[in-house]
Design an enzyme around this catalytic site. Structure first.
Site, mmCIF file in Angstrom:
data_model
loop_
_atom_site.group_PDB
_atom_site.id
_atom_site.type_symbol
_atom_site.label_atom_id
_atom_site.label_comp_id
_atom_site.label_asym_id
_atom_site.label_seq_id
_atom_site.Cartn_x
_atom_site.Cartn_y
_atom_site.Cartn_z
ATOM 1 N N HIS A 264 -6.081 5.325 -16.761
ATOM 2 C CA HIS A 264 -5.843 5.920 -18.077
ATOM 3 C C HIS A 264 -4.693 5.196 -18.748
ATOM 4 O O HIS A 264 -3.763 4.756 -18.061
ATOM 5 C CB HIS A 264 -5.524 7.420 -17.957
ATOM 6 C CG HIS A 264 -5.725 8.134 -19.239
ATOM 7 N ND1 HIS A 264 -4.741 8.238 -20.188
ATOM 8 C CD2 HIS A 264 -6.824 8.727 -19.749
ATOM 9 C CE1 HIS A 264 -5.217 8.890 -21.231
ATOM 10 N NE2 HIS A 264 -6.483 9.196 -20.992
ATOM 11 N N ASP A 315 -13.701 11.656 -17.136
ATOM 12 C CA ASP A 315 -15.112 11.260 -17.083
ATOM 13 C C ASP A 315 -15.681 11.242 -15.670
ATOM 14 O O ASP A 315 -16.882 11.135 -15.494
ATOM 15 C CB ASP A 315 -15.275 9.866 -17.710
ATOM 16 C CG ASP A 315 -14.949 9.903 -19.181
ATOM 17 O OD1 ASP A 315 -15.553 10.737 -19.879
ATOM 18 O OD2 ASP A 315 -14.078 9.149 -19.629
HETATM 19 N N1 COA Z 1 -10.748 0.152 -11.934
HETATM 20 C C1 COA Z 1 -10.076 -0.871 -11.388
HETATM 21 N N2 COA Z 1 -8.895 -1.318 -11.862
HETATM 22 C C2 COA Z 1 -8.406 -0.684 -12.941
HETATM 23 C C3 COA Z 1 -9.047 0.382 -13.563
HETATM 24 C C4 COA Z 1 -10.263 0.798 -13.030
HETATM 25 N N3 COA Z 1 -10.939 1.809 -13.573
HETATM 26 N N4 COA Z 1 -8.322 0.804 -14.612
HETATM 27 C C5 COA Z 1 -7.234 0.025 -14.644
HETATM 28 N N5 COA Z 1 -7.291 -0.880 -13.635
HETATM 29 C C6 COA Z 1 -6.293 -1.894 -13.337
HETATM 30 C C7 COA Z 1 -6.532 -3.126 -14.208
HETATM 31 O O1 COA Z 1 -7.412 -4.044 -13.601
HETATM 32 C C8 COA Z 1 -5.143 -3.645 -14.361
HETATM 33 O O2 COA Z 1 -4.771 -4.304 -13.174
HETATM 34 P P1 COA Z 1 -3.951 -5.661 -13.220
HETATM 35 O O3 COA Z 1 -2.627 -5.290 -13.861
HETATM 36 O O4 COA Z 1 -3.873 -6.060 -11.803
HETATM 37 O O5 COA Z 1 -4.758 -6.591 -14.086
HETATM 38 C C9 COA Z 1 -4.284 -2.381 -14.444
HETATM 39 O O6 COA Z 1 -5.023 -1.394 -13.708
HETATM 40 C C10 COA Z 1 -4.057 -1.894 -15.859
HETATM 41 O O7 COA Z 1 -5.341 -1.719 -16.485
HETATM 42 P P2 COA Z 1 -5.641 -1.907 -18.006
HETATM 43 O O8 COA Z 1 -7.118 -2.140 -18.191
HETATM 44 O O9 COA Z 1 -4.709 -2.901 -18.608
HETATM 45 O O10 COA Z 1 -5.261 -0.483 -18.537
HETATM 46 P P3 COA Z 1 -5.515 0.063 -19.990
HETATM 47 O O11 COA Z 1 -4.470 1.047 -20.245
HETATM 48 O O12 COA Z 1 -5.692 -1.033 -20.962
HETATM 49 O O13 COA Z 1 -6.953 0.757 -19.860
HETATM 50 C C11 COA Z 1 -8.642 2.231 -19.326
HETATM 51 C C12 COA Z 1 -7.158 2.082 -19.641
HETATM 52 C C13 COA Z 1 -8.970 3.718 -19.275
HETATM 53 C C14 COA Z 1 -9.482 1.600 -20.421
HETATM 54 C C15 COA Z 1 -8.939 1.563 -17.952
HETATM 55 O O14 COA Z 1 -8.245 2.246 -16.940
HETATM 56 C C16 COA Z 1 -10.425 1.518 -17.649
HETATM 57 O O15 COA Z 1 -11.114 0.592 -18.082
HETATM 58 N N6 COA Z 1 -10.947 2.528 -16.903
HETATM 59 C C17 COA Z 1 -12.369 2.577 -16.641
HETATM 60 C C18 COA Z 1 -13.118 3.169 -17.821
HETATM 61 C C19 COA Z 1 -12.856 4.638 -17.987
HETATM 62 O O16 COA Z 1 -12.945 5.396 -17.041
HETATM 63 N N7 COA Z 1 -12.597 5.030 -19.235
HETATM 64 C C20 COA Z 1 -12.367 6.420 -19.585
HETATM 65 C C21 COA Z 1 -10.935 6.649 -19.952
HETATM 66 S S1 COA Z 1 -10.588 8.367 -20.142
#
Ligand code: COA
Length: 379
Positions: A264, A315
């Site tokens: 998140h 979710d």
């Molecule tokens: N699975 C694996 N790794 C994850 C992850 C996931 N669901 N969510 C975050 N990470 C990791 C990233 O790979 C990143 O690692 P790194 O620093 O080694 O590259 C780190 O955690 C930060 O992630 P980031 O994508 O930059 O975080 P964000 O704040 O931009 O994104 C989300 C937040 C929710 C978009 C992201 O966690 C995600 O894509 N989750 C899956 C989709 C989801 O469930 N969305 C619903 C949100 S309520």
């Protein structure tokens, strides 16, 4: 030469406070969520979706007569106008339900009795109509694409129970109806999430409620936002059995894949909404003889916490809960919208009540001072 602004903007606007709001707040470190000052756990345990929607829109919990009037107004607006019915009838049966819902919402303004009136009273009536129409729209398209006649909302059922009834054609089991009501409370608002921010940006141009909600729907559909619930269930189906889970998730992480339903932008600990959804999903899965989904999810949670320090989000367990209720995967995100429309409308009302155009700047990183050459001389 354009002024190049100093870079102060983190990617994805992480941590940026973009506006003031009195509607909802996420305490990311503590894993707390409040709507209008009320803790989400209290609302999930004691409120109803209708009461929560009222709270979000108007700022206070309704008194008995206020709730009665609000609920009656929702019930009175649940039937779809003919023009909107025609749009969903004409949509291809194979269209993603989110696309159909978004198109229908956009079209609903053609026949909205308050079209063109952006007074607070008119906008409030539009909000009630939208909240009322979303379940009917989702269910009607689902029945049409399945070759069945859409059903009219049934008297005596609340919005959550009506949603289940209009989709399936049978009166919902009380436990399932209660679980859906709680799920709608939990999804109703979440501060400046992507779709709500989109709604506010649109509203801040003084565009109307239907336009802002249509834009928000487009933002919600993406798999990084509301589309994640469908992706979670696809993942669980792919994993299939609890014994395959650990190897599956380790392989996915080794390939740097995102595991849907985890992580998140704001929470640094467990999403408080997940606790309710976990409990309800487990109970319903056991009752349906499908406890293996819960076992798979527990392993996923363990591995993700240990390996990545990541917690599940809203979710993750909503997906399995809807699955064991027999809801098709592509309706999970539309159901999210059935709830979140209440939050979007509250934010549009708040934006319009004290509006200023939202127009930030970009940090320019492109080329400068280039000389235009005629087409014939470009290599
Ligand atoms: N699975 C694996 N790794 C994850 C992850 C996931 N669901 N969510 C975050 N990470 C990791 C990233 O790979 C990143 O690692 P790194 O620093 O080694 O590259 C780190 O955690 C930060 O992630 P980031 O994508 O930059 O975080 P964000 O704040 O931009 O994104 C989300 C937040 C929710 C978009 C992201 O966690 C995600 O894509 N989750 C899956 C989709 C989801 O469930 N969305 C619903 C949100 S309520």
């Amino acid at each position: 030469m354009p002024a190049v602004l100093e870079s102060t903007t983190p990617k994805g606007l992480e941590g940026v406070v973009a506006n003031q709001s009195a509607i909802c707040y996420v305490f990311g470190e503590e894993g707390r969520l409040i709507y209008r000052g009320y803790d989400i756990h209290d609302l999930a345990d004691h409120s109803t979706f209708e009461e929560t929607a009222y709270l979000l829109l108007y700022g206070d919990l309704p008194k008995r007569d206020q709730l009665k009037t609000f609920t009656a107004a929702i019930k009175a607006a649940q039937k779809l106008p003919k023009a909107v019915q025609r749009i969903i009838k004409e949509a291809p049966r194979t269209a993603p339900p989110m696309d159909v819902l978004r198109t229908a919402v956009s079209a609903a303004v053609f026949v909205d009795p308050d079209r063109g009136d952006d007074s607070p009273a008119a906008e409030s009536r539009k909000a009630i109509r939208l909240i009322a129409q979303f379940p009917t729209l989702v269910a009607a398209f689902h029945r049409l694409r399945s070759g069945q006649k859409p059903l009219a909302p049934r008297r005596g059922l609340n919005l959550a129970a009506n949603l289940l009834y209009m989709m399936s054609g049978t009166l919902p089991d009380p436990e399932a109806a209660k679980a859906m009501d709680v799920a709608l409370i939990l999804h109703a608002d979440h501060e400046l999430n992507a779709s709500t921010f989109a709604a506010r940006v649109i509203a801040a141009t003084l565009a109307d409620m239907h336009g802002a909600v249509t834009g928000a729907m487009a933002a919600l559909a993406g798999p990084l936002h509301g589309g994640a619930n469908t992706e979670v269930m696809k993942m669980l189906l792919e994993i299939g059995t609890p014994d395959r889970t650990e190897a599956w998730v380790r392989a996915a992480l080794a390939q740097k894949k995102k595991i849907m339903g985890f992580g998140h932008r704001v929470y640094r600990t467990e999403d408080p909404r997940a606790a309710h959804l976990r409990r309800m999903s487990e109970e319903l899965a056991r009752k349906a003889g499908q406890a293996h989904w819960f076992a798979i999810q527990q392993t996923l949670e363990d591995v993700m916490r240990r390996e990545k320090g990541l917690y599940c989000n809203v979710d993750f367990y909503s997906a399995s809960m809807y699955y064991v209720m027999g809801i098709p995967l592509d309706l999970y995100t539309p159901i999210f919208a059935v709830s979140r429309v209440s939050g979007w409308c509250a934010h549009v009302l708040e934006q319009h009540a004290d509006n200023r155009l939202i127009r930030p700047r970009a940090e320019y990183v492109g080329a400068m001072n280039r000389t235009w050459t005629p087409l014939s001389r470009r290599a």
